[in-house]
Design a protein around this motif. Structure first.
Motif, PDB file in Angstrom:
ATOM      1  N   ARG A   8      34.925  36.735 -19.950  1.00  0.00           N
ATOM      2  CA  ARG A   8      36.312  36.508 -20.394  1.00  0.00           C
ATOM      3  C   ARG A   8      37.117  35.780 -19.315  1.00  0.00           C
ATOM      4  O   ARG A   8      37.992  34.959 -19.618  1.00  0.00           O
ATOM      5  CB  ARG A   8      36.961  37.869 -20.705  1.00  0.00           C
ATOM      6  CG  ARG A   8      38.476  37.839 -20.934  1.00  0.00           C
ATOM      7  CD  ARG A   8      38.815  37.414 -22.352  1.00  0.00           C
ATOM      8  NE  ARG A   8      40.241  37.264 -22.566  1.00  0.00           N
ATOM      9  CZ  ARG A   8      41.062  38.187 -23.022  1.00  0.00           C
ATOM     10  NH1 ARG A   8      40.590  39.385 -23.328  1.00  0.00           N
ATOM     11  NH2 ARG A   8      42.339  37.944 -23.200  1.00  0.00           N
ATOM     12  N   HIS A  17      43.977  40.524 -26.819  1.00  0.00           N
ATOM     13  CA  HIS A  17      43.516  39.340 -27.545  1.00  0.00           C
ATOM     14  C   HIS A  17      44.592  38.784 -28.483  1.00  0.00           C
ATOM     15  O   HIS A  17      44.301  38.033 -29.409  1.00  0.00           O
ATOM     16  CB  HIS A  17      42.223  39.657 -28.318  1.00  0.00           C
ATOM     17  CG  HIS A  17      41.141  40.224 -27.440  1.00  0.00           C
ATOM     18  ND1 HIS A  17      40.887  41.573 -27.359  1.00  0.00           N
ATOM     19  CD2 HIS A  17      40.299  39.636 -26.558  1.00  0.00           C
ATOM     20  CE1 HIS A  17      39.907  41.787 -26.487  1.00  0.00           C
ATOM     21  NE2 HIS A  17      39.537  40.641 -25.980  1.00  0.00           N
ATOM     22  N   ARG A  45      42.943  37.541  -9.078  1.00  0.00           N
ATOM     23  CA  ARG A  45      42.704  38.684  -9.960  1.00  0.00           C
ATOM     24  C   ARG A  45      41.485  38.467 -10.862  1.00  0.00           C
ATOM     25  O   ARG A  45      40.812  39.394 -11.274  1.00  0.00           O
ATOM     26  CB  ARG A  45      43.951  38.935 -10.821  1.00  0.00           C
ATOM     27  CG  ARG A  45      43.999  40.290 -11.517  1.00  0.00           C
ATOM     28  CD  ARG A  45      45.046  40.282 -12.610  1.00  0.00           C
ATOM     29  NE  ARG A  45      44.617  39.433 -13.704  1.00  0.00           N
ATOM     30  CZ  ARG A  45      43.946  39.831 -14.775  1.00  0.00           C
ATOM     31  NH1 ARG A  45      43.674  41.099 -14.941  1.00  0.00           N
ATOM     32  NH2 ARG A  45      43.564  38.974 -15.709  1.00  0.00           N
ATOM     33  N   HIS A  71      38.317  55.505 -22.409  1.00  0.00           N
ATOM     34  CA  HIS A  71      39.311  54.473 -22.729  1.00  0.00           C
ATOM     35  C   HIS A  71      40.428  55.138 -23.560  1.00  0.00           C
ATOM     36  O   HIS A  71      40.386  56.341 -23.810  1.00  0.00           O
ATOM     37  CB  HIS A  71      38.650  53.318 -23.502  1.00  0.00           C
ATOM     38  CG  HIS A  71      39.244  51.960 -23.209  1.00  0.00           C
ATOM     39  ND1 HIS A  71      40.530  51.630 -23.534  1.00  0.00           N
ATOM     40  CD2 HIS A  71      38.722  50.855 -22.615  1.00  0.00           C
ATOM     41  CE1 HIS A  71      40.781  50.378 -23.159  1.00  0.00           C
ATOM     42  NE2 HIS A  71      39.693  49.884 -22.582  1.00  0.00           N
TER      43      HIS A  71
END
Ligand code: EPS
Length: 358
Positions: free
Chosen positions: A45, A7, A36, A109
């Motif tokens: 997004r 971001h 993609r 993550h």
């Protein structure tokens, strides 16, 4: 080399090693970037981002100069994170997204390991760079690599094999819909096939020269990939030698391609075939157990907008990774400062080994 936070203001890429004289196809790069973004399981997004490449250096009138090629893809979403992801100390009232620290790491993550490793109090400082957002730049680089490989008659294409255990289009959609409804995520398997590569790319001189090892590293380097196989890979371990190897015909081609086009880490003239397995994405709308890094109290992991699955995107990203490694191997073999030298060396080599691409 790439830089960029998910971001932050932009993704940046510097591509070195391209010969002078390669005409870049702007539309082809944009098409790959759009491919993609298009998957069925992607987050909102993807509608926000336009993902267009600007070239800052290394190109004149659409043709490479043989110098570093500098690319930039701006993050449109940054407008919503201007304060939270400001590279410099932000001024004015805190506003928009990313203003309060994240202290509840997501299992799966980069959050926990990244925060510990880099001494971050705010997990966002780890997750922003680890995010799969950066694959947009890798796809742009792969697109350039495909353009170079096309000069040698080599094509590279990625496809989805499985999503959430389903192996056809309708099954993928059903599985994705079900996971979305249940606020869960999915993984899957993709396959990349490169056709037209001459025998002799890569080497066995050192293990780090082996093209299969390099492809495996390139594919494993993509976010969420947990497994890679070349050709029949793991299945070969369960067969006998007489059934595992690809017999050599009088024209030196093979009737089978269980080796996936690579023997001893060197291309053998058959299509290069690589598969990558992606784990289910770790941002869950029904979060898993975690611990608050500030208080030490048990809690639930961070929940934020994410994809249900990104396997279709992985097919494009994996294609780019394979193209990049093949292009590197071709540059090592055929060299040349100018495209004409590179293509000429390839043609002379094919003549020496009397190899005709199909
Ligand atoms: C990602 C989380 C999501 C994905 C992102 C990868 O980001 P966001 O929270 O901004 O929706 O959409 O992928 C991309 C932005 C992209 O362009 O591929 C993650 O945590 O890895």
């Amino acid at each position: 080399m790439t830089a960029g936070e998910s971001h932050g203001p932009a993704l940046v890429g510097i591509l070195t090693g391209l010969p002078a004289g390669l005409r870049l196809d702007r539309e082809a790069i944009d098409i790959d970037l759009a491919r993609r973004r298009e998957g069925y399981g992607r987050s909102p997004r993807q509608q926000l981002e336009a993902d267009q490449v600007d070239v800052l250096a290394g190109l004149r009138h659409g043709v490479t100069l043989g110098t570093p090629l500098a690319l930039v893809i701006r993050n449109r979403d940054h407008a919503n994170w201007e304060w939270g992801m400001s590279p410099w100390h932000p001024t004015g009232e805190a506003s928009g997204k990313g203003t309060s620290p994240i202290t509840l790491p997501r299992p799966g993550h980069a959050d926990l390991a990244g925060a510990l490793k880099f001494a971050h109090d705010d997990v966002r400082n780890a997750l922003e760079r680890a995010s799969a957002r950066q694959t947009a730049m890798h796809v742009a680089a792969g697109s350039v690599a495909k353009g170079l490989l096309a000069e040698l008659g080599v094509t590279v294409s990625g496809r989805v094999v499985e999503i959430g255990g389903a192996d056809d289009d309708a099954g993928w959609r059903d599985a994705t819909d079900a996971a979305r409804t249940e606020r869960d995520t999915l993984g899957g398997v993709v396959e990349v096939v490169a056709e037209g590569a001459p025998p002799g790319l890569g080497s066995y001189a050192e293990k780090s020269d082996r093209l299969d090892a390099r492809l495996a590293a390139a594919l494993m380097g993509i976010q969420a990939v947990k497994g890679v196989e070349i050709g029949d890979g793991f299945a070969l371990a369960r067969t006998r030698g007489s059934e595992a190897h690809d017999e050599i015909e009088p024209d030196r081609r093979r009737a089978t391609n269980r080796a996936g086009g690579l023997e001893a880490g060197v291309t053998n003239g058959e299509p290069v075939v690589a598969r990558a397995a992606m784990k289910p994405l770790p941002t869950l709308m029904r979060p898993l157990r975690s611990v608050d890094l500030e208080t030490g109290e048990p809690g639930e992991a961070l929940v934020e907008r994410s994809d249900v699955q990104a396997v279709e995107a992985l097919a494009v990203v994996a294609e780019a990774a394979v193209a990049w490694e093949l292009a590197r191997a071709a540059r090592e073999k055929f060299g040349g400062d100018a495209l004409v030298d590179f293509v000429g060396a390839h043609a002379a080599y094919l003549e020496r080994i009397a190899w005709r691409t199909p």
